[in-house]
Design a protein around this motif. Structure first.
Motif, PDB file in Angstrom:
ATOM      1  N   UNK A   1       0.701  -1.006   0.164  1.00  0.00           N
ATOM      2  CA  UNK A   1       0.045   0.004  -0.039  1.00  0.00           C
ATOM      3  C   UNK A   1       0.982   1.332   0.025  1.00  0.00           C
ATOM      4  N   UNK A   2       0.374   2.366  -0.441  1.00  0.00           N
ATOM      5  CA  UNK A   2       0.856   3.584  -0.431  1.00  0.00           C
ATOM      6  C   UNK A   2      -0.028   4.329   0.242  1.00  0.00           C
ATOM      7  N   UNK A   3       0.431   5.261   1.156  1.00  0.00           N
ATOM      8  CA  UNK A   3      -0.256   6.478   1.917  1.00  0.00           C
ATOM      9  C   UNK A   3      -0.288   7.691   0.944  1.00  0.00           C
ATOM     10  N   UNK A   4      -0.948   8.915   1.507  1.00  0.00           N
ATOM     11  CA  UNK A   4      -0.873  10.025   0.739  1.00  0.00           C
ATOM     12  C   UNK A   4       0.559  10.560   0.425  1.00  0.00           C
ATOM     13  N   UNK A   5       1.338  10.309   1.619  1.00  0.00           N
ATOM     14  CA  UNK A   5       2.653  10.824   1.423  1.00  0.00           C
ATOM     15  C   UNK A   5       3.452  10.204   0.391  1.00  0.00           C
ATOM     16  N   UNK A   6       3.220   8.696   0.254  1.00  0.00           N
ATOM     17  CA  UNK A   6       4.047   8.264  -0.848  1.00  0.00           C
ATOM     18  C   UNK A   6       3.493   8.471  -2.102  1.00  0.00           C
ATOM     19  N   UNK A   7       2.109   8.552  -2.210  1.00  0.00           N
ATOM     20  CA  UNK A   7       1.397   8.930  -3.418  1.00  0.00           C
ATOM     21  C   UNK A   7       1.910  10.183  -3.996  1.00  0.00           C
ATOM     22  N   UNK A   8       2.161  11.051  -3.068  1.00  0.00           N
ATOM     23  CA  UNK A   8       2.485  12.448  -3.701  1.00  0.00           C
ATOM     24  C   UNK A   8       4.166  12.261  -4.052  1.00  0.00           C
ATOM     25  N   UNK A   9       4.870  11.550  -3.350  1.00  0.00           N
ATOM     26  CA  UNK A   9       6.234  11.250  -3.880  1.00  0.00           C
ATOM     27  C   UNK A   9       6.359  10.501  -4.991  1.00  0.00           C
ATOM     28  N   UNK A  10       5.820   9.489  -5.189  1.00  0.00           N
ATOM     29  CA  UNK A  10       5.673   8.903  -6.705  1.00  0.00           C
ATOM     30  C   UNK A  10       5.333   9.360  -7.700  1.00  0.00           C
ATOM     31  N   UNK A  11       4.312  10.394  -7.775  1.00  0.00           N
ATOM     32  CA  UNK A  11       3.909  11.178  -8.767  1.00  0.00           C
ATOM     33  C   UNK A  11       4.529  12.654  -9.081  1.00  0.00           C
ATOM     34  N   UNK A  12       4.927  12.961  -7.973  1.00  0.00           N
ATOM     35  CA  UNK A  12       5.834  14.357  -8.105  1.00  0.00           C
ATOM     36  C   UNK A  12       4.510  15.371  -8.175  1.00  0.00           C
ATOM     37  N   UNK A  13       3.462  15.140  -7.360  1.00  0.00           N
ATOM     38  CA  UNK A  13       2.252  16.050  -7.430  1.00  0.00           C
ATOM     39  C   UNK A  13       1.982  16.633  -6.006  1.00  0.00           C
ATOM     40  N   UNK A  14       1.555  17.554  -5.792  1.00  0.00           N
ATOM     41  CA  UNK A  14       1.104  17.955  -4.447  1.00  0.00           C
ATOM     42  C   UNK A  14      -0.300  17.237  -4.304  1.00  0.00           C
ATOM     43  N   UNK A  15      -0.750  17.271  -3.002  1.00  0.00           N
ATOM     44  CA  UNK A  15      -1.973  16.830  -2.662  1.00  0.00           C
ATOM     45  C   UNK A  15      -3.209  17.510  -3.183  1.00  0.00           C
ATOM     46  N   UNK A  16      -3.046  18.984  -3.309  1.00  0.00           N
ATOM     47  CA  UNK A  16      -4.303  19.466  -3.900  1.00  0.00           C
ATOM     48  C   UNK A  16      -4.364  19.183  -5.409  1.00  0.00           C
ATOM     49  N   UNK A  17      -3.252  18.939  -6.167  1.00  0.00           N
ATOM     50  CA  UNK A  17      -3.116  18.785  -7.678  1.00  0.00           C
ATOM     51  C   UNK A  17      -3.722  17.260  -7.690  1.00  0.00           C
TER      52      UNK A  17
END
Length: 89
Positions: free
Chosen positions: A32-48
């Motif tokens: 699983x990824x958490x929100x922080x890992x998702x942002x790291x993997x996609x190079x996107x901010x949470x808002x984006x």
């Protein structure tokens, strides 16, 4: 006297094979990824992320308590599909 000959092409192929194997192992380490890992993997901010695809019904997500979790394999597959779709827009 000892003489050693090295085939550069074979060495390069072996290094590539081992690097690919290690990368595959690293990808399978996280279930699983958490929100922080998702942002790291996609190079996107949470808002984006929220603006672009978070609310897409196809996007796999689970909320446990106050934290979001994303199944790694399914999320990666979704993101690749989503990215390809962006070319068409």
């Amino acid at each position: 006297m000892i003489r050693v000959q090295v085939n550069d092409q074979e060495v390069r192929e072996e290094v590539r094979r081992q690097v690919a194997e290690k990368l595959k192992e690293a990808d399978t380490e996280l279930v699983f990824w958490d929100a922080k890992e998702l942002m790291r993997r996609t190079c996107m901010s949470w808002n984006f992320i929220q603006q672009q695809f978070f609310f897409d019904p196809r996007f796999p997500k689970f909320k446990i308590g106050n934290k979001w979790y994303f199944p790694a394999r399914e999320t990666r597959e979704f993101l690749l599909r989503w990215l390809k779709e962006q070319k068409r827009s």
